[in-house]
Design a protein around this motif. Structure first.
Motif, PDB file in Angstrom:
ATOM      1  N   GLU A  39      16.000   3.150   6.948  1.00  0.00           N
ATOM      2  CA  GLU A  39      16.794   4.367   7.166  1.00  0.00           C
ATOM      3  C   GLU A  39      17.164   4.502   8.642  1.00  0.00           C
ATOM      4  O   GLU A  39      18.310   4.827   8.984  1.00  0.00           O
ATOM      5  CB  GLU A  39      16.001   5.593   6.707  1.00  0.00           C
ATOM      6  CG  GLU A  39      16.743   6.906   6.903  1.00  0.00           C
ATOM      7  CD  GLU A  39      15.871   8.121   6.643  1.00  0.00           C
ATOM      8  OE1 GLU A  39      16.386   9.252   6.776  1.00  0.00           O
ATOM      9  OE2 GLU A  39      14.677   7.958   6.322  1.00  0.00           O
ATOM     10  N   ARG A  49      24.873   7.809  -5.377  1.00  0.00           N
ATOM     11  CA  ARG A  49      25.426   7.340  -4.101  1.00  0.00           C
ATOM     12  C   ARG A  49      24.320   7.222  -3.044  1.00  0.00           C
ATOM     13  O   ARG A  49      24.530   7.542  -1.886  1.00  0.00           O
ATOM     14  CB  ARG A  49      26.538   8.266  -3.598  1.00  0.00           C
ATOM     15  CG  ARG A  49      27.671   8.506  -4.581  1.00  0.00           C
ATOM     16  CD  ARG A  49      28.518   7.255  -4.774  1.00  0.00           C
ATOM     17  NE  ARG A  49      29.459   7.415  -5.859  1.00  0.00           N
ATOM     18  CZ  ARG A  49      30.785   7.506  -5.696  1.00  0.00           C
ATOM     19  NH1 ARG A  49      31.307   7.437  -4.509  1.00  0.00           N
ATOM     20  NH2 ARG A  49      31.572   7.621  -6.739  1.00  0.00           N
ATOM     21  N   ARG A  50      23.139   6.851  -3.510  1.00  0.00           N
ATOM     22  CA  ARG A  50      21.947   6.662  -2.670  1.00  0.00           C
ATOM     23  C   ARG A  50      21.372   7.969  -2.123  1.00  0.00           C
ATOM     24  O   ARG A  50      20.518   7.953  -1.244  1.00  0.00           O
ATOM     25  CB  ARG A  50      22.240   5.708  -1.502  1.00  0.00           C
ATOM     26  CG  ARG A  50      22.583   4.295  -1.941  1.00  0.00           C
ATOM     27  CD  ARG A  50      22.662   3.349  -0.784  1.00  0.00           C
ATOM     28  NE  ARG A  50      23.660   3.788   0.190  1.00  0.00           N
ATOM     29  CZ  ARG A  50      23.711   3.377   1.450  1.00  0.00           C
ATOM     30  NH1 ARG A  50      22.793   2.531   1.896  1.00  0.00           N
ATOM     31  NH2 ARG A  50      24.640   3.794   2.260  1.00  0.00           N
ATOM     32  N   HIS A  51      21.823   9.105  -2.660  1.00  0.00           N
ATOM     33  CA  HIS A  51      21.348  10.375  -2.130  1.00  0.00           C
ATOM     34  C   HIS A  51      20.786  11.286  -3.227  1.00  0.00           C
ATOM     35  O   HIS A  51      21.266  11.285  -4.360  1.00  0.00           O
ATOM     36  CB  HIS A  51      22.490  11.125  -1.433  1.00  0.00           C
ATOM     37  CG  HIS A  51      22.965  10.459  -0.184  1.00  0.00           C
ATOM     38  ND1 HIS A  51      22.246  10.458   0.982  1.00  0.00           N
ATOM     39  CD2 HIS A  51      24.093   9.752   0.077  1.00  0.00           C
ATOM     40  CE1 HIS A  51      22.916   9.790   1.919  1.00  0.00           C
ATOM     41  NE2 HIS A  51      24.032   9.348   1.386  1.00  0.00           N
ATOM     42  N   SER A 104      22.720  14.954  -4.003  1.00  0.00           N
ATOM     43  CA  SER A 104      24.003  14.283  -3.877  1.00  0.00           C
ATOM     44  C   SER A 104      25.137  15.298  -3.962  1.00  0.00           C
ATOM     45  O   SER A 104      25.130  16.175  -4.822  1.00  0.00           O
ATOM     46  CB  SER A 104      24.164  13.245  -4.990  1.00  0.00           C
ATOM     47  OG  SER A 104      25.508  12.830  -5.089  1.00  0.00           O
TER      48      SER A 104
END
Length: 346
Positions: A123, A258-260, A263
C-alpha cells in the motif's frame, strides 16, 4: 518521472525504519535514499539527499510530526506520506497532517508492528508512486476556522433529493471544503471516502464540529435526511436503499470492489437504482477509477453529475476516468462544487 523514486523514511523506531527500508527496496522503481530518527536529522537529510517523497511518523520525539510538516510545507514543500498508528490520537493527528499538507497516509496497527508493517508495504509503495505525481504547493499555515458557515441560500428544495459523493487521495480536505459550504437544510448526503476503519469516525467527528449540517459515520439502517451527511465506515461498503419515501443506508462487508471497501462504485450504483433522477453525484480527487462507471449509471438514471477538475485535484484519477466515460454533466473546480450542487436543487 525518469529513474527511481527517491524516498526518505522518518521514524523514531529503528525497527520500523529497517522494515520500511528493506520492504520498499524490493521495488525496482523505488530507492530508499536515507532514514532519519527525528525531524532534526530529517531536515538536514532532505536538503542533502533531495528525496522525491518523505514518509513521516505522526508521533516523533524532539519535534512532533505536525510541527515538522508545517515547517516543511512552508519552506521546502514535497510529497509527504504519514505513517499513523491506529489509535484515537493517531487518527486525529493524521487528519491534522492532511489538513497541513500531507498527501496521504498509511495506518500501522499497534500490535505486532513487524508483521503489520510488512502488510502495508505494498500500500505504501503504491501511494509513493501516486504522491510523486502530486502538485505540491507552499502552504501558509492557517488557523482552522471553526465558525459554522453562513449561507446566502434561501430555503432550497430538498424533497427526496440525495447527494452522493465519492473521493480518495486528497479527499479529506476536499470534502471539508464542500461540506462546510452546505446550508443547514441541504439534502441528505452520502459519502464514500477511502479510509481505513477508525479513521472514518474521527474524520466525521471533526467535520461535524465545522459544518452547519450534521456529519456522522453511517450506521446500518440509518435514515438519509436533509441536513445530514453520512460517511461510510472504513472497511465497510455503504449502499443507499429505499422504503416508500424513506431513504436509508445499508452497511456490509462484501468483497472489495475496484480494490476498495468502502467502494464509491457500490454507493453510486445503489443511488442510481433507488434515487435515480432525484440524485446528484459528485466524484472528487483520488487515484484509480473507483466510482467512474457508477457515476455514469447515475447520469443514465437521470441524476445530475459533477466531476472535480484537474487543476484543483490532488490526484486527477477518479474524476478523469469518469470524464472519459462521459459521466460528468459538469466539470468544476473544488471551490465551485458546493454552488454546482446547490444549482441543481432550484
Amino acid at each position: 518521472m525518469n529513474g527511481k523514486i527517491k524516498v526518505l523514511i522518518v521514524d523514531d523506531s529503528a525497527v520500523v525504519r529497517k522494515i520500511l527500508s528493506s520492504g520498499l527496496s524490493k521495488y525496482p522503481d523505488i530507492e530508499v535514499v536515507g532514514t532519519a530518527p527525528d525531524p532534526f536529522v530529517a531536515r538536514d537529510k532532505i536538503v542533502t539527499l533531495k528525496p522525491d517523497v518523505v514518509t513521516l511518523d505522526v508521533e516523533m520525539p524532539r519535534m512532533d510530526g505536525i510541527s515538522f510538516l508545517q515547517r516543511l510545507m512552508a519552506y521546502y514543500p514535497l510529497p509527504v506520506i504519514m505513517v499513523s498508528s491506529l489509535t484515537q490520537s493517531g487518527c486525529e493527528t493524521t487528519l491534522k497532517a492532511l489538513e497541513v499538507g500531507a498527501v496521504d497516509f498509511v495506518a500501522k496497527p499497534t500490535l505486532d508492528v513487524s508483521n503489520s508493517l510488512n502488510d502495508v508495504i505494498d500500500e505504501l509503495a503504491e501511494k509513493i508512486r501516486t504522491s510523486v505525481r502530486v502538485k505540491i504547493k507552499k502552504k501558509v499555515l492557517k488557523t482552522t476556522d471553526t465558525k459554522r458557515p453562513q449561507t446566502s441560500q434561501a430555503l432550497i428544495k430538498t424533497t427526496h433529493k440525495i447527494v452522493a459523493i465519492g473521493a480518495s487521495t486528497g479527499g479529506t480536505e476536499a470534502l471539508k471544503e464542500v461540506l462546510t459550504q452546505m446550508p443547514p437544510n441541504a439534502p441528505g448526503i452520502v459519502i464514500v471516502q477511502h479510509m481505513p476503519a477508525l479513521f472514518t469516525k474521527a474524520f466525521a467527528d471533526r467535520l461535524n464540529t465545522l459544518c452547519a449540517i450534521r456529519v456522522s459515520e453511517a450506521k446500518d439502517g440509518e435514515s438519509v435526511v436533509p441536513g445530514t451527511a453520512l460517511i461510510a465506515p472504513g472497511g465497510y461498503h455503504m449502499a443507499l436503499n429505499r422504503s416508500g419515501a424513506r431513504y436509508y443506508v445499508t452497511i456490509n462487508q462484501d468483497p472489495p470492489v475496484r480494490r476498495h471497501r468502502p467502494s464509491v462504485e457500490v454507493l453510486f450504483e445503489s443511488v442510481a437504482k433507488y434515487a435515480g433522477a432525484n440524485a446528484i453525484g459528485v466524484i472528487m480527487t483520488g487515484m484509480g477509477d473507483d466510482g467512474a462507471s457508477g457515476l455514469l449509471k447515475m447520469k443514465e438514471a437521470g441524476a445530475n453529475t459533477i466531476a472535480q477538475d484537474e487543476e484543483s485535484c490532488v490526484v486527477f484519477g477518479m474524476p478523469k476516468e469518469a470524464i472519459k466515460l462521459g459521466a460528468a454533466e459538469k466539470i468544476v473546480s473544488l471551490e465551485k462544487i458546493p454552488s454546482a450542487i446547490l444549482s441543481f436543487l432550484n
